[in-house]
Design an enzyme around this catalytic site. Structure first.
Site, mmCIF file in Angstrom:
data_model
loop_
_atom_site.group_PDB
_atom_site.id
_atom_site.type_symbol
_atom_site.label_atom_id
_atom_site.label_comp_id
_atom_site.label_asym_id
_atom_site.label_seq_id
_atom_site.Cartn_x
_atom_site.Cartn_y
_atom_site.Cartn_z
ATOM 1 N N GLU A 22 7.524 -32.657 -28.674
ATOM 2 C CA GLU A 22 6.198 -32.897 -27.925
ATOM 3 C C GLU A 22 5.302 -33.318 -28.823
ATOM 4 O O GLU A 22 5.023 -33.133 -30.108
ATOM 5 C CB GLU A 22 5.618 -31.528 -27.650
ATOM 6 C CG GLU A 22 4.244 -31.467 -27.041
ATOM 7 C CD GLU A 22 3.826 -30.223 -26.928
ATOM 8 O OE1 GLU A 22 4.506 -29.058 -26.633
ATOM 9 O OE2 GLU A 22 2.432 -30.173 -27.264
ATOM 10 N N GLU B 264 18.815 -27.745 -14.745
ATOM 11 C CA GLU B 264 18.646 -26.355 -14.811
ATOM 12 C C GLU B 264 18.250 -25.568 -13.754
ATOM 13 O O GLU B 264 17.324 -24.568 -13.762
ATOM 14 C CB GLU B 264 17.719 -26.025 -15.891
ATOM 15 C CG GLU B 264 18.091 -26.885 -17.331
ATOM 16 C CD GLU B 264 16.941 -26.642 -18.258
ATOM 17 O OE1 GLU B 264 16.384 -25.670 -18.617
ATOM 18 O OE2 GLU B 264 16.801 -27.411 -19.286
ATOM 19 N N HIS C 69 15.530 -30.139 -29.252
ATOM 20 C CA HIS C 69 14.182 -30.337 -28.630
ATOM 21 C C HIS C 69 13.273 -29.393 -29.217
ATOM 22 O O HIS C 69 13.498 -27.972 -29.229
ATOM 23 C CB HIS C 69 14.221 -30.126 -27.141
ATOM 24 C CG HIS C 69 12.871 -30.098 -26.544
ATOM 25 N ND1 HIS C 69 12.037 -31.026 -26.409
ATOM 26 C CD2 HIS C 69 12.324 -28.980 -25.988
ATOM 27 C CE1 HIS C 69 10.810 -30.549 -25.752
ATOM 28 N NE2 HIS C 69 11.124 -29.199 -25.766
ATOM 29 N N TRP D 281 12.375 -15.338 -28.776
ATOM 30 C CA TRP D 281 12.081 -14.965 -27.458
ATOM 31 C C TRP D 281 12.490 -13.833 -26.776
ATOM 32 O O TRP D 281 12.491 -13.514 -25.679
ATOM 33 C CB TRP D 281 12.188 -16.407 -26.564
ATOM 34 C CG TRP D 281 11.247 -17.433 -26.963
ATOM 35 C CD1 TRP D 281 10.397 -17.594 -27.966
ATOM 36 C CD2 TRP D 281 11.330 -18.710 -26.556
ATOM 37 N NE1 TRP D 281 9.823 -18.480 -28.031
ATOM 38 C CE2 TRP D 281 10.102 -19.440 -27.097
ATOM 39 C CE3 TRP D 281 11.968 -19.342 -25.312
ATOM 40 C CZ2 TRP D 281 10.094 -20.684 -26.984
ATOM 41 C CZ3 TRP D 281 11.677 -20.751 -25.250
ATOM 42 C CH2 TRP D 281 10.562 -21.420 -25.732
ATOM 43 N N LEU E 271 -1.918 -11.165 -11.688
ATOM 44 C CA LEU E 271 -2.997 -12.297 -12.088
ATOM 45 C C LEU E 271 -2.290 -13.566 -11.944
ATOM 46 O O LEU E 271 -2.958 -14.572 -11.573
ATOM 47 C CB LEU E 271 -3.137 -11.925 -13.655
ATOM 48 C CG LEU E 271 -4.263 -12.994 -13.967
ATOM 49 C CD1 LEU E 271 -5.735 -13.083 -13.373
ATOM 50 C CD2 LEU E 271 -4.469 -12.828 -15.626
ATOM 51 N N ARG F 88 1.970 -18.207 -16.413
ATOM 52 C CA ARG F 88 3.352 -18.256 -16.614
ATOM 53 C C ARG F 88 3.701 -17.076 -17.632
ATOM 54 O O ARG F 88 3.040 -16.906 -18.673
ATOM 55 C CB ARG F 88 3.795 -19.549 -17.447
ATOM 56 C CG ARG F 88 3.224 -20.716 -16.553
ATOM 57 C CD ARG F 88 4.157 -20.844 -15.508
ATOM 58 N NE ARG F 88 3.973 -22.158 -14.447
ATOM 59 C CZ ARG F 88 4.503 -22.371 -13.560
ATOM 60 N NH1 ARG F 88 5.741 -22.025 -13.177
ATOM 61 N NH2 ARG F 88 4.434 -23.410 -12.812
ATOM 62 N N ASP G 145 18.364 -26.685 -27.440
ATOM 63 C CA ASP G 145 16.872 -26.655 -27.488
ATOM 64 C C ASP G 145 16.439 -25.479 -28.572
ATOM 65 O O ASP G 145 16.900 -24.204 -28.782
ATOM 66 C CB ASP G 145 16.204 -26.016 -26.491
ATOM 67 C CG ASP G 145 16.271 -27.111 -25.217
ATOM 68 O OD1 ASP G 145 16.168 -28.424 -25.630
ATOM 69 O OD2 ASP G 145 16.514 -26.865 -24.006
ATOM 70 N N HIS H 132 2.505 -30.363 -19.066
ATOM 71 C CA HIS H 132 1.709 -29.498 -18.492
ATOM 72 C C HIS H 132 0.432 -29.623 -17.385
ATOM 73 O O HIS H 132 0.109 -29.007 -16.811
ATOM 74 C CB HIS H 132 1.024 -28.564 -19.593
ATOM 75 C CG HIS H 132 2.066 -27.969 -20.712
ATOM 76 N ND1 HIS H 132 2.301 -28.284 -21.878
ATOM 77 C CD2 HIS H 132 2.649 -26.924 -20.352
ATOM 78 C CE1 HIS H 132 3.456 -27.606 -22.218
ATOM 79 N NE2 HIS H 132 3.368 -26.691 -21.394
#
Ligand SMILES: CN1c2c(nc(N)[nH]c2=O)NC[C@@H]1CNc1ccc(C(=O)N[C@@H](CCC(=O)N[C@@H](CCC(=O)N[C@@H](CCC(=O)O)C(=O)O)C(=O)O)C(=O)O)cc1
Ligand SMILES: N[C@@H](CCS)C(=O)O
Ligand SMILES: [Zn+2]
Length: 756
Positions: A659, A478, A635, A555, A17, A509, A593, A688
């Site tokens: 953000e 990075e 962050h 994560w 996808l 993503r 982060d 984004h």
């Protein structure tokens, strides 16, 4: 007894996808090709689930971009800035998700935020006082038809009206909108009735929260108003127990309920006692969000008496949609052979249900005993415990930095930064070339030295570009990171990574969450060599870039035999070791982060305090050894932060970049009256969107920020990392950002001079 599933990963075993979406967006394919890939994926998914033994398959769990966005489109709830004549429904969907293309007018993408406590992001519905509902459920009906044509029995999946409403943004009281919304849901119900749908899975995961009276009342009134016709409603909740709402649920006109029996201890007996005797009770007993093989033998012992009591009313399912699980363990031929038998991905979870059912029906437990043996091996494995790590944590002396922020701030004057310093969040575009080089290295087609040289070239190019743009604090970009968590996992003992364990994060993503199976410690320095190279190229400060302990934890797929706070502390020590190495490599600014800190919150507010205590402790531990002269940044992104502001303050980072631009800096309202005491960089543009922000827009946001944050504590930066953008967009955007900062700086200086 029936086996059913709440949802299946839609991205595909090989991310089909993703590639189809990106080809379409780039103009390399057309709508027909994309829709055909999507259809094929649905077909594959249904077949896979059916072959594994699932009897009632989900339909409508598939979405091109996001299932909340698909619900908005089904109801016709689309922000007015996107509605023009001519575009296809598919393009409308992508415009809301990604912002209007350069050819269109100025449509900013809808806000994207975390789906409860997962790393999946949904598009936040935007409500206007007149919802202008215009129902079109043809895509859902088409999916049902597709499945039927393939001979499957399906149960459509629909996000429930209360959860949908709860997740959206509105300036007033959202519950005022419920009557209009229900009129839309009624039309969907009517259409499903006309289509002779039998069971409807209606997802109301907000039932895992501690709802106030207004929302509880709304549940009662909404479900009693909706005319169901022949539909049988299976109300599903997940990610938390609903023990506290069983009376409410029992009062609703339903035919069944699904309980997540994994996320929290759930009192199944209590549910059986309280829920109406004729309802189906779906037990979500296989963890839909983690990858550990289930101890089916233990589960059998637990379920046998319940099954006997419920008799024909038992349904079995994973705890939640398998959207959050990788697809198929079969593909992981490279995984360590000790670890592989401990795991089950989406396909295997469906097979687990079939094995369990067989045992419950026949009373023959031999197959599940064999199947479950590796679970016990894991829990007794010597690979899970490292005495050095345990001793180190036991004997820790220092958990926080030694001096307070104001002292640190004055010591950090030695960095020589200007007023309103400009910086970026860390990553620069991960181009196809970079990913290709990494793929070549992984396949052994280029040597380690060649790989290092190519990455260094990329770092040098990033440094030169930033110098030319005029940023004050540089980053190395990075390029060497496949992902901000997976990269670190490869340097940590006790953590494994998969090859095809992709999970959708948003849109096209994906991420491959690492698998934390044992005690964690660093194998070797993880980033210092790249940073020291980057710093050697420039006189400007280069900011070290680490992922924080809470984010690495949230994560990853985390072991279930040690508490999450212990695992976070172990990661914090490993990150802290890297902080030491960066300082030794002359890096004086280090960003750690923590974008996942908010998403780790339990659904129930009463449990927040305990989580935030250990999460904050872990972050502080990771930078405790940094001397005051070293500036620690953190962050955060993708979330609302106002309700955890105290914890964010308690992190005590010298600089926090956060953000804000997608939500038009509404976050700043919470920072009024000096509420945030340290330096802060509210993101001034949305990374984004491919749209390049103009200087005026950035300046407007900064002027807004200056109303609540004193200039001496304000930083200027984008919302998040730039890895998903292209270089032309990135350079143009950063140039505008720096130009706005310079204009504003000059104006502030002029004002100061005028005032003197
Ligand atoms: C900041 N975000 C992150 C979250 N979670 C994470 N774990 N990481 C994050 O960064 N959650 C919140 C947000 C979500 N945002 C994003 C943003 C971008 C991505 C993303 O770009 N993901 C990539 C996959 C990244 C990766 O692992 N890449 C690997 C593999 C690359 C690849 O596909 N290689 C090809 C071969 C290429 C060739 O030969 O030319 C292949 O293997 O087939 C790498 O770079 O090495 C994505 O593409 O989706 C995720 C979350
Ligand atoms: N340093 C990371 C943070 C993403 S949340 C990046 O820039 O991509
Ligand atoms: Zn971010």
């Amino acid at each position: 007894m029936r086996l059913h599933n709440l949802g299946f990963p839609r991205i595909g075993t090989h991310r089909q996808l993703k590639f189809a979406l990106e080809a379409y967006w780039q103009g390399d394919s057309d709508e027909k090709a994309l829709l055909s890939t999507a259809r094929q994926l649905r077909e594959d998914n249904w077949r896979l689930q059916q072959e594994a033994g699932i009897e009632l398959l989900p339909a409508g769990d598939f979405a091109h971009y996001d299932h909340v966005l698909a619900t908005s489109l089904m109801l016709g709830i689309v922000p007015s800035r996107f509605v023009q004549s001519g575009q296809s429904r598919l393009d409308l969907e992508f415009q809301v998700a990604r912002g209007q293309s350069a050819g269109g007018c100025c449509g900013q993408a809808s806000d994207m935020t975390k789906w409860f406590n997962t790393n999946y992001h949904y598009l936040v519905p935007e409500f206007e006082p007149q919802l202008a509902i215009k129902v079109d459920c043809s895509p859902l009906l088409a999916q049902i038809e597709e499945a039927r044509a393939l001979g499957h029995e399906v149960k459509p999946v629909l996000l429930g009206p209360l959860t949908y409403l709860y997740l959206g943004t509105y300036t007033g009281n959202k519950l005022e909108l419920l009557p209009q919304l229900l009129a839309g849901y009624q039309q969907i119900f009517d259409a499903l009735n006309r289509d002779r749908v039998n069971w409807l899975q209606i997802d109301e995961p907000i039932l895992g929260l501690e709802l106030d009276e207004g929302w509880k009342k709304a549940f009662r009134s909404a479900y009693s108003q909706l005319r169901q016709g022949q539909l049988k409603l299976l109300l599903t909740s997940y990610f938390a127990s609903v023990d506290h709402h069983l009376d409410l649920i029992a009062s609703l006109p339903l035919h069944g309920v699904h309980l997540d029996c994994v996320a929290e201890p759930t009192d199944i007996q209590l549910a059986i006692d309280i829920l109406p005797r004729h309802w189906v009770v779906s037990l979500g007993v296989i963890d839909g969000r983690n990858i550990w093989k289930t101890d089916l033998e233990a589960l059998y012992q637990k379920l046998e008496p319940i099954y006997a009591q419920l008799n024909g009313r038992t349904w079995l399912a994973p705890s939640c949609s398998l959207l959050h699980s990788p697809v198929d363990l079969e593909l992981e031929s490279d995984l360590d052979t000790t670890i592989r038998p401990w795991l089950a991905f989406a396909r295997q979870k469906c097979q687990e249900l079939a094995l369990l059912k067989q045992a419950l029906l026949s009373g023959d437990t031999r197959a599940i005993e064999d199947y479950s043996a590796p679970v016990r091996d894991r829990l007794q494995s010597s690979q899970a415990v490292n005495p050095t790590v345990r001793d180190r944590l036991q004997n820790l002396q220092s958990f926080t930095r030694s001096e307070p922020f104001d002292v640190r701030k004055s010591r950090q004057q030695s960095l020589g930064l200007p007023l309103l310093p400009t910086t970026s969040i860390g990553s620069f575009p991960q181009t196809g070339d970079i990913r290709h080089i990494r793929a070549q290295y992984k396949r052994g087609e280029i040597s380690r030295d060649q790989y290092t040289r190519l990455m260094q070239q990329e770092i040098e190019s990033c440094i030169r570009k930033q110098e030319s743009i005029g940023l004050d604090v540089l980053v190395h970009g990075e390029p060497e990171r496949n992902d901000m968590v997976e990269y670190f996992a490869d340097y940590l003992e006790g953590v494994a990574t998969s090859r095809f364990g992709w999970v959708q994060s948003y849109g096209s993503r994906c991420v491959k969450p690492p698998i934390i199976y044992g005690d964690i410690q660093r194998k070797e320095p993880m980033t210092a060599h790249w940073l020291s190279f980057a710093q050697s190229l420039t006189d400007k400060p280069v900011k070290g870039m680490l992922t924080g302990p809470v984010t690495i934890l949230c994560w990853s797929f985390v072991r279930d035999d040690l508490s999450r706070d212990q695992v976070a502390s172990q990661i914090a020590l490993a990150v802290g070791d890297e902080v030491q190495d960066l300082i030794a490599a002359s890096i004086h600014i280090i960003q750690i982060d923590e974008p996942a800190i908010r998403e780790g919150l339990p659904l129930k507010r009463s449990q927040w305090g305990a989580y935030l205590d250990w999460a904050v402790t872990a972050f502080r531990l990771s930078c405790a050894s940094a001397p005051s002269e070293v500036q620690i940044h953190s962050h955060m992104c993708y979330s609302e932060f106002k309700d955890i502001l105290d914890a964010i303050i308690a992190l005590d980072a010298d600089v926090l970049t956060v953000e804000t631009s997608r939500s038009n800096m509404t976050l700043l309202d919470d920072f009024r009256d000096n509420a945030y005491p340290n330096d802060i960089g509210p993101g001034v543009y949305d990374i984004h969107s491919p749209n390049v922000p103009d200087q005026e827009g950035i300046k407007r946001l900064l002027t807004k920020a200056l109303q609540v944050i004193p200039a001496e504590r304000l930083w200027i930066n984008p919302d998040c990392g730039l890895k998903t953008r292209t270089w032309p967009e990135t350079e143009a955007a950063l140039k505008n950002m720096v130009a706005s900062a310079r204009t504003l700086r000059a104006e502030l200086v002029a004002q100061q001079e005028e005032a003197m």
